[in-house]
Design a protein around this motif. Sequence first.
Motif, PDB file in Angstrom:
ATOM      1  N   LEU A 269       0.745  -1.219  -0.072  1.00 47.18           N
ATOM      2  CA  LEU A 269       0.014  -0.183   0.136  1.00 47.18           C
ATOM      3  C   LEU A 269       1.054   1.497   0.007  1.00 47.18           C
ATOM      4  N   ASP A 270       1.823   1.437   0.922  1.00 48.00           N
ATOM      5  CA  ASP A 270       2.564   2.479   0.938  1.00 48.00           C
ATOM      6  C   ASP A 270       3.308   2.749  -0.597  1.00 48.00           C
ATOM      7  N   ALA A 271       3.749   1.836  -1.098  1.00 46.77           N
ATOM      8  CA  ALA A 271       4.361   2.088  -2.546  1.00 46.77           C
ATOM      9  C   ALA A 271       3.245   2.604  -3.438  1.00 46.77           C
ATOM     10  N   ALA A 272       2.256   2.096  -3.342  1.00 44.80           N
ATOM     11  CA  ALA A 272       0.859   2.351  -4.160  1.00 44.80           C
ATOM     12  C   ALA A 272       0.672   3.762  -3.993  1.00 44.80           C
ATOM     13  N   LEU A 273       0.440   4.354  -3.120  1.00 43.75           N
ATOM     14  CA  LEU A 273       0.457   5.724  -2.681  1.00 43.75           C
ATOM     15  C   LEU A 273       1.591   6.712  -3.010  1.00 43.75           C
ATOM     16  N   ALA A 274       2.664   6.224  -2.804  1.00 46.31           N
ATOM     17  CA  ALA A 274       3.953   6.897  -3.257  1.00 46.31           C
ATOM     18  C   ALA A 274       3.971   6.928  -4.732  1.00 46.31           C
ATOM     19  N   THR A 275       3.554   5.734  -5.592  1.00 44.56           N
ATOM     20  CA  THR A 275       3.457   6.117  -6.843  1.00 44.56           C
ATOM     21  C   THR A 275       2.417   6.992  -7.567  1.00 44.56           C
ATOM     22  N   LEU A 276       1.719   7.227  -6.822  1.00 44.85           N
ATOM     23  CA  LEU A 276       0.441   8.430  -7.157  1.00 44.85           C
ATOM     24  C   LEU A 276       1.008   9.672  -6.828  1.00 44.85           C
ATOM     25  N   ALA A 277       1.841   9.676  -5.970  1.00 46.86           N
ATOM     26  CA  ALA A 277       2.195  11.216  -5.393  1.00 46.86           C
ATOM     27  C   ALA A 277       2.240  12.237  -6.414  1.00 46.86           C
ATOM     28  N   PRO A 278       3.047  11.897  -7.493  1.00 43.99           N
ATOM     29  CA  PRO A 278       3.285  13.069  -8.536  1.00 43.99           C
ATOM     30  C   PRO A 278       2.292  13.277  -9.256  1.00 43.99           C
ATOM     31  N   LEU A 279       0.962  12.526  -9.354  1.00 41.70           N
ATOM     32  CA  LEU A 279      -0.100  12.691 -10.183  1.00 41.70           C
ATOM     33  C   LEU A 279      -0.984  13.829  -9.314  1.00 41.70           C
ATOM     34  N   ARG A 280      -0.511  13.969  -8.011  1.00 40.46           N
ATOM     35  CA  ARG A 280      -1.671  14.685  -7.059  1.00 40.46           C
ATOM     36  C   ARG A 280      -2.078  16.280  -7.836  1.00 40.46           C
ATOM     37  N   ASN A 281      -0.848  16.742  -8.225  1.00 42.09           N
ATOM     38  CA  ASN A 281      -1.162  18.333  -8.886  1.00 42.09           C
ATOM     39  C   ASN A 281      -0.794  18.406 -10.279  1.00 42.09           C
ATOM     40  N   GLU A 282      -1.293  17.260 -10.944  1.00 42.26           N
ATOM     41  CA  GLU A 282      -1.110  17.188 -12.214  1.00 42.26           C
ATOM     42  C   GLU A 282      -2.810  17.098 -12.871  1.00 42.26           C
ATOM     43  N   PRO A 283      -3.029  18.542 -13.286  1.00 45.85           N
ATOM     44  CA  PRO A 283      -4.393  18.673 -14.058  1.00 45.85           C
ATOM     45  C   PRO A 283      -4.869  17.421 -15.028  1.00 45.85           C
ATOM     46  N   SER A 284      -4.007  16.916 -15.798  1.00 47.02           N
ATOM     47  CA  SER A 284      -4.129  16.246 -16.749  1.00 47.02           C
ATOM     48  C   SER A 284      -4.271  14.728 -16.229  1.00 47.02           C
ATOM     49  N   ALA A 285      -4.102  14.710 -14.899  1.00 40.80           N
ATOM     50  CA  ALA A 285      -4.055  13.015 -14.448  1.00 40.80           C
ATOM     51  C   ALA A 285      -5.265  12.678 -13.565  1.00 40.80           C
ATOM     52  N   THR A 286      -6.273  13.723 -13.665  1.00 49.62           N
ATOM     53  CA  THR A 286      -7.482  13.674 -12.738  1.00 49.62           C
ATOM     54  C   THR A 286      -8.087  12.291 -13.002  1.00 49.62           C
ATOM     55  N   LEU A 287      -8.512  11.972 -14.151  1.00 52.52           N
ATOM     56  CA  LEU A 287      -9.166  10.593 -14.394  1.00 52.52           C
ATOM     57  C   LEU A 287      -8.238   9.495 -13.988  1.00 52.52           C
ATOM     58  N   SER A 288      -7.132   9.340 -14.533  1.00 47.04           N
ATOM     59  CA  SER A 288      -6.451   8.212 -14.018  1.00 47.04           C
ATOM     60  C   SER A 288      -6.186   8.278 -12.676  1.00 47.04           C
ATOM     61  N   LEU A 289      -6.003   9.166 -11.843  1.00 50.35           N
ATOM     62  CA  LEU A 289      -5.798   9.486 -10.425  1.00 50.35           C
ATOM     63  C   LEU A 289      -7.103   8.988  -9.707  1.00 50.35           C
ATOM     64  N   ALA A 290      -8.153   9.460 -10.152  1.00 51.51           N
ATOM     65  CA  ALA A 290      -9.290   9.093  -9.667  1.00 51.51           C
ATOM     66  C   ALA A 290      -9.489   7.319  -9.803  1.00 51.51           C
ATOM     67  N   ARG A 291      -9.295   6.876 -10.751  1.00 51.39           N
ATOM     68  CA  ARG A 291      -9.440   5.671 -11.052  1.00 51.39           C
ATOM     69  C   ARG A 291      -8.602   4.725 -10.100  1.00 51.39           C
ATOM     70  N   ALA A 292      -7.446   5.068 -10.026  1.00 50.77           N
ATOM     71  CA  ALA A 292      -6.451   4.358  -9.195  1.00 50.77           C
ATOM     72  C   ALA A 292      -6.822   4.413  -7.565  1.00 50.77           C
ATOM     73  N   LEU A 293      -7.148   5.874  -7.249  1.00 53.77           N
ATOM     74  CA  LEU A 293      -7.688   5.860  -5.932  1.00 53.77           C
ATOM     75  C   LEU A 293      -9.006   5.253  -5.703  1.00 53.77           C
ATOM     76  N   SER A 294      -9.923   5.088  -6.397  1.00 52.09           N
ATOM     77  CA  SER A 294     -11.044   4.307  -6.249  1.00 52.09           C
ATOM     78  C   SER A 294     -10.779   2.828  -6.195  1.00 52.09           C
ATOM     79  N   ALA A 295     -10.134   2.327  -6.929  1.00 45.20           N
ATOM     80  CA  ALA A 295      -9.745   0.997  -6.749  1.00 45.20           C
ATOM     81  C   ALA A 295      -8.928   0.539  -5.433  1.00 45.20           C
ATOM     82  N   ILE A 296      -7.981   1.531  -5.070  1.00 40.98           N
ATOM     83  CA  ILE A 296      -7.138   1.054  -3.924  1.00 40.98           C
ATOM     84  C   ILE A 296      -8.341   1.362  -2.518  1.00 40.98           C
TER      85      ILE A 296
END
Length: 771
Positions: A269-296
């Motif tokens: 889990l820690d690796a999963a959340l760390a992998t997503l960290a760079p996407l948090r402030n990336e506007p173009s990543a909204t949908l991909s980030l939403a999908r990953a966070l909902s699955a996790i």
Amino acid sequence: MNNPMNDLGNRYSTWQQIVGGVGVTVVVMTTVGGTAPIAQAQARPTSVSEGYTLLERGWVADAIVAFRQAIQQYPQSIEARLGLAIAYQRNGQDAEAWAAYQQVLTQAPTNQTALAAVGMMGSYRPEWQRSGIAALTTLLEQTPQNREARAQRALLYGYQGQFANAIADYDVLLADNPAPDVLLGAAQVYTYSGNYPQGLALFEQYLAEGGTLSNDVIAAYALALQENGRPDSAVEVLASRLQSFRAVDATAIQIRAALAIAYQKTDQLDAALATLAPLRNEPSATLSLARALSAIGRAENDKTVYADAVALYQQVLEQTPVASIGLQTEIADVFSEYAMTHPQALMLYDQLLEQQPTDQSLQIKRLLVSQRLGQLSQADLHEQLQAVLQNLPSDAVAQRSIAQALIRVDPPAPKLLPVYQVLAQAGADPFLDFRIAQIYLRQSDLEAAKQAITSYLSSPIGAQDYAPELLLADIERREGNLDASAQRYEGILAANPAARIRTDAQRGLAGVRLAQGQLNAALTIYDRLLATNPDDLASQLGQASIRYQTQQISETEAEAVLDRWLRTEPVPEPSPELFSLVGALPPAIGRQPLYESLLTVEPDHVAVNRRLVQVLATLDPDRARTQVAQLVQDNPGNLNAYFVQAELAQALGDLDWAGQSYERILQQQPNRIDALSALGGVRFQQRRYAEATELYNQVLALRPDDGETQRVLAELKAAQDQPYVAIDELRQVQQRQTETGEADSRVDRRIRQLQLDVLRRRGFQPAWERY
């Protein structure tokens, strides 16, 4: 969510939806110069011919000017308008090209060159996909053997989330020596539609034929690996590809999001959340980030992570004026698992059903949201589900969609067992076997439940799932094999799985400790759970139930915890701990609606049925008898129904009837501890002390450390006028409780009471005892 899920009824990632072209390679039809075929000259006006000549020489800007002039001279010229559209497309002016092709089709709706071009351009922008599908459908009506058009239409169907249509096209293409790009497109669509075995098989066929996987398809390949029981391979593939990226572009975002989900699947889990960290402030990543966070968030049962995903999906919905059917469905599915967005989910499902009124999977999901909003009782839900599922489609993709919607019904509906079985036999989804096992477990058909679990474990995803272990541990508990059950729960915890599984395993272990009479051990587990999550309602209920039963809190305090649960909005799903507390508290007329509500969820729950029939025995004995008779009639093979019958008999004072009910259970399961103990209690009340002692000794042989049984055996000695033996046995019980930390104040009080009774019976001290 699940059902797991649920949940829960919930291991199903929104990566199953494919929208907006994410993750699928565009199949480009054979063209001249990378665009639509240039129309052949046929008695053209000179100005039109001049435009095509310029276009063939590559002077695209001059060709655009020439075609515009030609259209002014010949406004009805299809060739002039077609030439302008082709020139715009070659010049990279997609919007102008799209509009020009539409003008061609307005004048000539069957023009094959324009239809093919519109179909190809449909993959350029999400809002063009439906028009592209329509154009290709018209083209295929004229040229049904056009494989390139069919491949492109399949791709666009995939973008729209219309997987049944996409796979119907791919089935035609795959049947006749498919080209590599067809294999690759089909592999992705099969994977995202949820047919992971077929998706992986197509990927492997593509690779075996010498194909290579580009970065924009690697996420789909990794998903196929992951859902076929190879999450470690998925992590390896994605992590390797991600290293090649230096910038955060669309493909890197997709790979990073997929890698995060794969990490979570491997309990990192820690690796999963760390992998997503760079996407948090990336506007173009909204949908991909939403999908990953909902699955996790769903897999980990982490409400905070899931809430973040819901907020991101809200942004996506607001920023996508014309969302595809697939994207709308994906968002509705996520919203349906979050209490605050249930009304919005219902609205989205209604909108989708306006477009697809016969879609049974959407109808199922809508009914589930209605039930969660309190618009339907569980009984009404099951009844309406039966109506929706009266006729199942023969199409495999439609069956899979129905199955994936149906597994969200948690707990599953016993009356739908035939539907589950038909879909499971068709291979619609392996998790159906798990739901079937749950139904058999509710019906106390433990052997059938084990067989269903074995079927689920034989699937790649089932072999990687901890849920069957939880169910097997519960079966062992019900069989009275408490040590084996506890060991299985402890084995799950030792593996350190996802947080949701750990929580379920700890609660299950607490239930075993309760059954073993180790109340303090069970209480310690709930205390530990609440230390981690103080707002965990189920653990609060479990803690209160034990504290009340051990007289650490009063009835009023225990009822206050129950009232807190009842006041929670929206009302949470009933947990085993809720049933435990309700069953532990004395019967209360005011709680009759609660008893009846809980019994719609678990009709054969002994403790709650006991409370209901005790209330009914007071208010309406005839109705109580009718209720129990109906329960036994509806569940002829369910031995728990006879427990309820016995409880009613005891409440009505009919000990002979109660004894007969327990004997019926023991005919089927001679070593069932709760039935042995209960029949011992009946014999105790009937003053058939020798039979009661024999029954309790059988219990003790099966469960040597059961302090409560040892205490009752001591009471039997007291009842048979053997106070000294009773005191001695109670002291042994007291000593064992002290050693295990399970002190029970009732034992202390009973020893003092028996000692006082002995003194009172003696009356005075004899003279010969004075010296």
